[in-house]
Motif scaffolding. Structure first.
Motif, mmCIF file in Angstrom:
data_model
loop_
_atom_site.group_PDB
_atom_site.id
_atom_site.type_symbol
_atom_site.label_atom_id
_atom_site.label_comp_id
_atom_site.label_asym_id
_atom_site.label_seq_id
_atom_site.Cartn_x
_atom_site.Cartn_y
_atom_site.Cartn_z
ATOM 1 N N SER A 193 0.809 -1.212 0.000
ATOM 2 C CA SER A 193 0.000 0.000 0.000
ATOM 3 C C SER A 193 0.844 1.264 0.000
ATOM 4 O O SER A 193 0.343 2.356 -0.265
ATOM 5 N N PHE A 194 2.135 1.134 0.311
ATOM 6 C CA PHE A 194 3.025 2.297 0.340
ATOM 7 C C PHE A 194 3.215 2.882 -1.058
ATOM 8 O O PHE A 194 3.312 4.103 -1.223
ATOM 9 N N ALA A 195 3.269 2.021 -2.074
ATOM 10 C CA ALA A 195 3.473 2.461 -3.457
ATOM 11 C C ALA A 195 2.583 1.627 -4.364
ATOM 12 O O ALA A 195 2.976 0.550 -4.823
ATOM 13 N N VAL A 196 1.378 2.121 -4.631
ATOM 14 C CA VAL A 196 0.384 1.369 -5.396
ATOM 15 C C VAL A 196 0.716 1.440 -6.883
ATOM 16 O O VAL A 196 0.958 2.521 -7.438
ATOM 17 N N LEU A 246 5.534 8.650 3.046
ATOM 18 C CA LEU A 246 6.929 8.835 2.646
ATOM 19 C C LEU A 246 7.676 9.688 3.667
ATOM 20 O O LEU A 246 8.789 9.342 4.070
ATOM 21 N N LEU A 247 7.077 10.784 4.107
ATOM 22 C CA LEU A 247 7.736 11.652 5.084
ATOM 23 C C LEU A 247 7.959 10.930 6.404
ATOM 24 O O LEU A 247 9.006 11.080 7.046
ATOM 25 N N GLU A 248 6.985 10.134 6.791
ATOM 26 C CA GLU A 248 7.126 9.365 8.034
ATOM 27 C C GLU A 248 8.279 8.372 7.923
ATOM 28 O O GLU A 248 9.072 8.205 8.862
ATOM 29 N N THR A 249 8.391 7.720 6.759
ATOM 30 C CA THR A 249 9.464 6.748 6.554
ATOM 31 C C THR A 249 10.823 7.438 6.515
ATOM 32 O O THR A 249 11.807 6.940 7.084
ATOM 33 N N ILE A 250 10.886 8.600 5.862
ATOM 34 C CA ILE A 250 12.142 9.339 5.768
ATOM 35 C C ILE A 250 12.661 9.728 7.148
ATOM 36 O O ILE A 250 13.870 9.701 7.412
ATOM 37 N N CYS A 251 11.752 10.079 8.044
ATOM 38 C CA CYS A 251 12.145 10.490 9.393
ATOM 39 C C CYS A 251 12.829 9.360 10.168
ATOM 40 O O CYS A 251 13.598 9.624 11.096
ATOM 41 N N HIS A 252 12.577 8.109 9.791
ATOM 42 C CA HIS A 252 13.126 6.964 10.520
ATOM 43 C C HIS A 252 14.140 6.160 9.703
ATOM 44 O O HIS A 252 14.624 5.131 10.172
ATOM 45 N N ASP A 253 14.435 6.625 8.503
ATOM 46 C CA ASP A 253 15.351 5.886 7.633
ATOM 47 C C ASP A 253 16.391 6.859 7.096
ATOM 48 O O ASP A 253 16.128 7.613 6.156
ATOM 49 N N GLU A 254 17.585 6.844 7.679
ATOM 50 C CA GLU A 254 18.612 7.809 7.304
ATOM 51 C C GLU A 254 19.062 7.626 5.853
ATOM 52 O O GLU A 254 19.321 8.605 5.143
ATOM 53 N N GLU A 255 19.161 6.377 5.409
ATOM 54 C CA GLU A 255 19.608 6.135 4.039
ATOM 55 C C GLU A 255 18.598 6.663 3.036
ATOM 56 O O GLU A 255 18.963 7.323 2.053
ATOM 57 N N LEU A 312 4.424 17.553 -1.539
ATOM 58 C CA LEU A 312 4.880 17.675 -0.155
ATOM 59 C C LEU A 312 4.520 19.035 0.436
ATOM 60 O O LEU A 312 4.471 19.185 1.668
ATOM 61 N N LEU A 313 4.261 20.019 -0.413
ATOM 62 C CA LEU A 313 3.865 21.344 0.068
ATOM 63 C C LEU A 313 2.398 21.383 0.497
ATOM 64 O O LEU A 313 1.965 22.342 1.129
#
Length: 250
Positions: free
Chosen positions: A6-9, A90-99, A65-66
């Protein structure tokens, strides 16, 4: 993506179909898996501008994102498959995934660099050289290597090129005629353009003082003008060479 579908349909977009339209409140980012997607914008008087063409592996629509309505329209140039990515996830994942954060920041910086190069070309190049730079960029991004050069694997009209360059369709037609005579580009059946990449690079490196001599055959060559030549020299309409003139914006 594989752990959470569901993250990327995955979505199929037929040729001519819209991914999103100007004015849509679409809070998603898109990744191209197959095909070609173009983004366009319209001015208040209805003039169309081709902003970009995205192919396999490209990400687009990041301005979601705006949280503002879309200012451009994304349309499939051929049957395409895209992944729709929810911006909030995506923003939530970015906050927890440095790479992932590092890669996404590099993507944004690369997009900013491309925009800066476009602005620089609009300010420093005449429209003829902007067209050459645009064809070179399209050839490198969308090109397929052939014996005679790199074929741009998209049907791009003169109106499209004019909107990308910032000039009129008639000027683009004239410049393309010049380019064909100078063996910078060629046109294949079906309207596909083939670019001579080394020749285009050399043409752009010569800068705005390049002598505008467009031979009708390969027996004539382009000679660099004298730097001491007067600025008021003109073209001999009776068949003489084009003489050096200062750069102008067409």
């Amino acid at each position: 993506m594989q752990s959470e579908p569901s993250f990327a349909v995955r979505t199929h977009i037929p040729k001519g179909g819209s991914v999103y339209n100007s004015g849509d409140h679409d809070l998603r980012i898109y990744l191209v898996e197959v095909g070609q997607i173009k983004t366009t914008a319209s001015s208040t008087d209805g003039k169309q501008c081709l902003l970009s063409i995205h192919t396999r592996g490209d990400t687009f629509g990041e301005l979601s994102l705006l949280g503002m309505p879309r200012e451009e329209t994304a349309t499939a140039m051929r049957d395409s498959v895209v992944r729709r990515i929810n911006s909030a996830k995506l923003l939530e994942t970015i906050c927890h995934d440095e790479e992932l954060s590092w890669h996404f920041n590099r993507f944004l910086m690369a997009r900013l660099r491309d925009q800066q190069q476009t602005i620089m070309q609009l300010v420093t190049m005449d429209s003829e050289h902007r067209l050459a730079a645009t064809l070179l960029r399209l050839g490198r991004k969308l090109g397929r290597e052939l014996a005679g050069g790199r074929q741009i694997e998209a049907r791009i009209t003169q109106e499209d090129l004019a909107s990308m360059v910032g000039t009129t369709r008639s000027r683009v037609g004239l410049f393309l005629k010049h380019f064909r005579r100078a063996s910078l580009v060629d046109q294949q059946p079906g309207g596909y353009l083939v670019i001579n990449e080394p020749a285009l690079v050399a043409y752009l490196e010569q800068g705005p003082w390049q002598l505008r001599l467009w031979p009708t055959d390969n027996s004539r060559t382009v000679r660099p003008p004298s730097r001491t030549a007067g600025h008021d020299q003109r073209v001999d309409r009776r068949g003489g060479d084009h003489l050096a003139q200062p750069a102008r914006v067409w």
